[in-house]
Design a protein around this motif. Structure first.
Motif, PDB file in Angstrom:
ATOM      1  N   LYS A  26     -10.227 -26.156  52.783  1.00 43.50           N
ATOM      2  CA  LYS A  26      -9.772 -26.194  54.173  1.00 43.50           C
ATOM      3  C   LYS A  26      -8.430 -25.486  54.292  1.00 43.50           C
ATOM      4  N   SER A  28      -5.104 -25.258  57.007  1.00 42.95           N
ATOM      5  CA  SER A  28      -4.495 -25.856  58.200  1.00 42.95           C
ATOM      6  C   SER A  28      -4.153 -24.774  59.227  1.00 42.95           C
ATOM      7  N   ASP A  30      -1.289 -24.339  60.620  1.00 41.67           N
ATOM      8  CA  ASP A  30       0.001 -23.744  60.263  1.00 41.67           C
ATOM      9  C   ASP A  30      -0.173 -22.662  59.201  1.00 41.67           C
TER      10      ASP A  30
END
Length: 78
Positions: A26, A28, A30
């Motif tokens: 995964k 994020s 950001d």
């Protein structure tokens, strides 16, 4: 005036996921934003160095040849 990245998060995400070995990895939001900014800076720097190389060769247009000449040092710098 706020400067925005020329790379959409969806594109950056797709590029990253194409190279992950584990499909469960995964990223994020950001991290995607940071990668998009990194890619923007990389492309701007490549263009600037290509222009400098073309000028040094007395050319008015940047071609693939100039980018190929600046690429090794650019990759080392990043």
């Amino acid at each position: 005036m706020e400067e925005t990245s020329g790379f959409r998060k969806e594109l950056v995400s797709k590029l990253l996921y194409l190279h992950f070995r584990d499909c469960k990895t995964k990223v994020s939001g950001d991290a995607l934003q940071l990668m998009a900014e990194f890619l923007r800076i990389f492309v701007v720097e490549a263009a600037a160095r290509g222009v400098s190389q073309a000028q040094a060769e007395g050319l008015g247009v940047v071609d693939v040849d100039q980018l190929e000449k600046v690429l090794p040092q650019l990759l080392l710098d990043f």
